[in-house]
Write an enzyme that holds these catalytic residues in place. Structure first.
Site, short mmCIF file in Angstrom:
data_model
loop_
_atom_site.label_atom_id
_atom_site.label_comp_id
_atom_site.label_asym_id
_atom_site.label_seq_id
_atom_site.Cartn_x
_atom_site.Cartn_y
_atom_site.Cartn_z
N LYS A 260 -3.30 84.56 80.14
CA LYS A 260 -3.88 85.57 81.04
C LYS A 260 -2.81 85.96 82.05
O LYS A 260 -2.25 85.10 82.73
CB LYS A 260 -5.11 84.98 81.75
N ASP A 265 -5.57 89.59 91.31
CA ASP A 265 -6.99 89.76 91.03
C ASP A 265 -7.75 89.97 92.34
O ASP A 265 -8.07 89.02 93.05
CB ASP A 265 -7.53 88.51 90.30
N LYS A 272 -13.56 90.65 95.72
CA LYS A 272 -13.63 89.29 96.23
C LYS A 272 -13.63 89.31 97.76
O LYS A 272 -12.97 90.17 98.35
CB LYS A 272 -12.39 88.49 95.78
N ASP A 283 -3.08 84.46 89.46
CA ASP A 283 -3.96 84.70 88.32
C ASP A 283 -3.19 85.06 87.05
O ASP A 283 -3.78 85.36 86.01
CB ASP A 283 -4.98 85.80 88.69
N ASP A 342 -15.05 91.26 88.27
CA ASP A 342 -14.20 90.12 88.65
C ASP A 342 -14.05 89.13 87.49
O ASP A 342 -13.23 88.22 87.55
CB ASP A 342 -14.79 89.42 89.88
N GLU A 344 -12.53 89.57 84.81
CA GLU A 344 -11.61 90.47 84.11
C GLU A 344 -10.70 89.73 83.12
O GLU A 344 -10.25 90.30 82.14
CB GLU A 344 -10.75 91.23 85.12
N ARG A 346 -11.27 87.37 80.94
CA ARG A 346 -11.80 87.28 79.57
C ARG A 346 -11.71 88.62 78.87
O ARG A 346 -11.61 88.69 77.65
CB ARG A 346 -13.23 86.72 79.61
#
Ligand code: BES
Ligand code: ZN
Ligand code: ZN
Length: 490
Positions: A260, A265, A272, A283, A342, A344, A346
């Site tokens: 990933k 993020d 967030k 991230d 959020d 994101e 996956r």
């Protein structure tokens, strides 16, 4: 740092610091007794005075030897219980030692117990190299940088070839871990998806491996719509990165390592709160592991074809940002209902995993800072492992145990799978709050077809807010050593 061995008597070795290991409750016999004898019992005296009993993590410095032995100082370090001693303990000790001596010495000598078994020199060297890591690129002025130039292993048992092999291996591993740490520690304004791709192509060039990078147009053309959707709220274009290592002779098996690569993020439109947004430069921790692994693999040359795949994007809130209620058609044709922008990771991984399946690899391992839920379940020091192949999961867990990176398996619960069913699409990107790490893995399962696959959720250990055993706070490079171990067996 240069590593050498010496067959000199430990009393004669000339070093700024001589490091002696002491097991818990160890008697003053053998070499220890000889050294202490030359120092008129000073070691025993200060140990008693300071109640130093050989616990791991404890050490005691004799700051001058008054010319009575070759070395200027003696550092006693606790090795803990003899029965529990392992290479993993030595890695921690290496880190402790380097942090005690780095400002005072250019030459450090280690007494013989540090090289007593195969793998010890490697573990200790990794501790020294990983423990002295410092991300000081953006700090003005002098930092207390590492002055240690030469490390001497005092032993008449160590072969020169063993020493070379173990310290070279430790050097390769540590450089790769430290690369991953650097990438995680870089601020997000510097490490954008395109910068990550530049670094990847540089790593590939230096390592002599293949590198393909898909830009915005290519990602769009290929229908990597998950990556397109997640990046749509950002001014920074996405990148898809594919590195390939092919062994010199015939490959015994092939593996795709998928990361990933969310370089920041914000949560997207499901923004967030500030406290959770801070540290979200990390991230892309999974992608950093992929690059670290590829760098090491190219040097270690296992008989395995290794594909390193990275889906890189920012997750932002721009006017074109993807929205809750959107439906995305992923690279493998499955449709995804967006419940929460959020979740994101996956979504970008859905494209990367589907792409890995097309490569016809024997197995897929992905690493992702995927869920806060995994940290809630396992704490910050342990990664969650899930997947569709118990055999592969076991092997990954075994490798991680071996190198001292903590992992734990979470169950793929069939009853929970219902939570990511969607009314409007094949699947939705979020279930309820319960079992969030597991439903995330179950989401990913939709994109690996029947290829044996393991997913490692590194949300906790990829980034530490405080110093941990051999990693200063910040990016840890967690995962690099497990995957190297798994692929090479070393
Ligand atoms: N990148 C985060 C997960 C994360 C959280 C990593 C904290 C490291 C530390 C991920 O994209 C995310 O935001 N996940 C959400 C999922 C939720 C919306 C279902 C989470 O874990 O809260
Ligand atoms: Zn997120
Ligand atoms: Zn994320």
């Amino acid at each position: 740092m240069e590593f050498v061995s010496s067959r000199l008597n430990v009393l004669k070795v000339k070093a700024d610091v001589l490091v002696i290991g002491i097991f818990k409750g160890q008697r003053y016999s053998g070499a220890l007794k000889t050294i202490d004898g030359s120092l008129a019992g000073a070691l025993k005296n200060i140990s008693e005075e300071e109640r130093f009993e050989g616990d791991v993590g404890k050490s005691l410095m004799l700051s001058s030897t008054f010319g009575k032995i070759g070395s200027k100082r003696v550092l006693m370090v606790g090795l803990g219980e003899k029965a529990e001693f392992s290479a993993n303990t030595l890695r921690k000790i290496g880190s402790l030692v380097i942090n005690k001596v780095k400002s005072l010495s250019s030459v450090v000598a280690f007494s013989s117990e540090f090289s007593a078994s195969p793998g010890y020199i490697s573990a200790l060297t990794q501790g020294l190299l990983l423990g002295s890591y410092d991300f000081n690129k953006y700090k003005s002025g002098n930092s207390d940088s590492n002055k240690v130039e030469r490390v001497v292993f005092v032993s008449n048992r160590v072969k020169e070839s063993t020493l070379k092999e173990e310290t070279n291996f430790a050097g390769v591993v540590s450089e790769s871990v430290n690369l991953a740490r650097d990438l995680v520690n870089e601020p997000p304004m510097y490490l954008t998806p395109s910068k990550l791709a530049e670094v990847a192509s540089q790593v590939a060039r230096e390592a002599g491996i293949d590198c393909e990078i898909f830009d915005y147009a290519e990602i769009e053309k290929r229908g990597m719509n998950g990556l397109m959707a997640v990046s749509s709220g950002s001014e920074e274009p996405p990148r898809f990165i594919h590195l390939t290592y092919k062994p010199p002779r015939k490959a015994r098996r092939s593996i795709a390592v998928v990361g990933k690569g969310i370089t920041f993020d914000s949560g997207g439109l499901c923004l967030k709160p500030p406290d959770s947004m801070r540290t979200m430069k990390m991230d892309m921790g999974g992608s950093a592991v992929v690059l670290g692994v590829m760098k090491a693999i190219a040097v270690l040359r296992p008989s395995v074809t290794v594909h390193g795949l990275i889906a890189a994007s920012e997750n932002m809130t721009g006017a074109k940002a993807y929205k809750p209620d959107d439906v995305i058609r992923a690279y493998n044709g499955k449709t995804i209902e967006v419940i929460n922008t959020d979740a994101e990771g996956r979504i970008v991984l859905s494209d990367a995993l589907s792409y890995a399946v097309e490569l016809k690899v024997d197995e897929i391992v992905d690493l992702a800072t995927l869920t806060g839920a995994c940290m809630v379940g396992l704490g910050s020091y342990t990664a969650g492992v899930m997947g569709n192949s118990q055999k592969l999961i076991d092997k990954i867990r075994e490798a991680s145990d071996c190198v001292g990176e903590k992992t734990w398996q979470l169950p793929m619960d069939d009853e929970l799978r219902a939570e990511i069913k969607s009314n409007v699409a094949d699947i939705k990107n979020v279930g309820s709050r319960m079992g969030g790490a597991i439903t995330a893995a179950m989401f990913l399962e939709n994109f690996v077809a029947d290829v044996p696959w393991a997913h490692i959720d590194i949300a906790g250990p990829a980034f530490m807010e405080k110093d941990s055993s051999f990693s200063p706070k910040g990016g840890t490079g967690f995962g690099v050593r497990t995957i190297i171990k798994y692929i090479t067996g070393k």
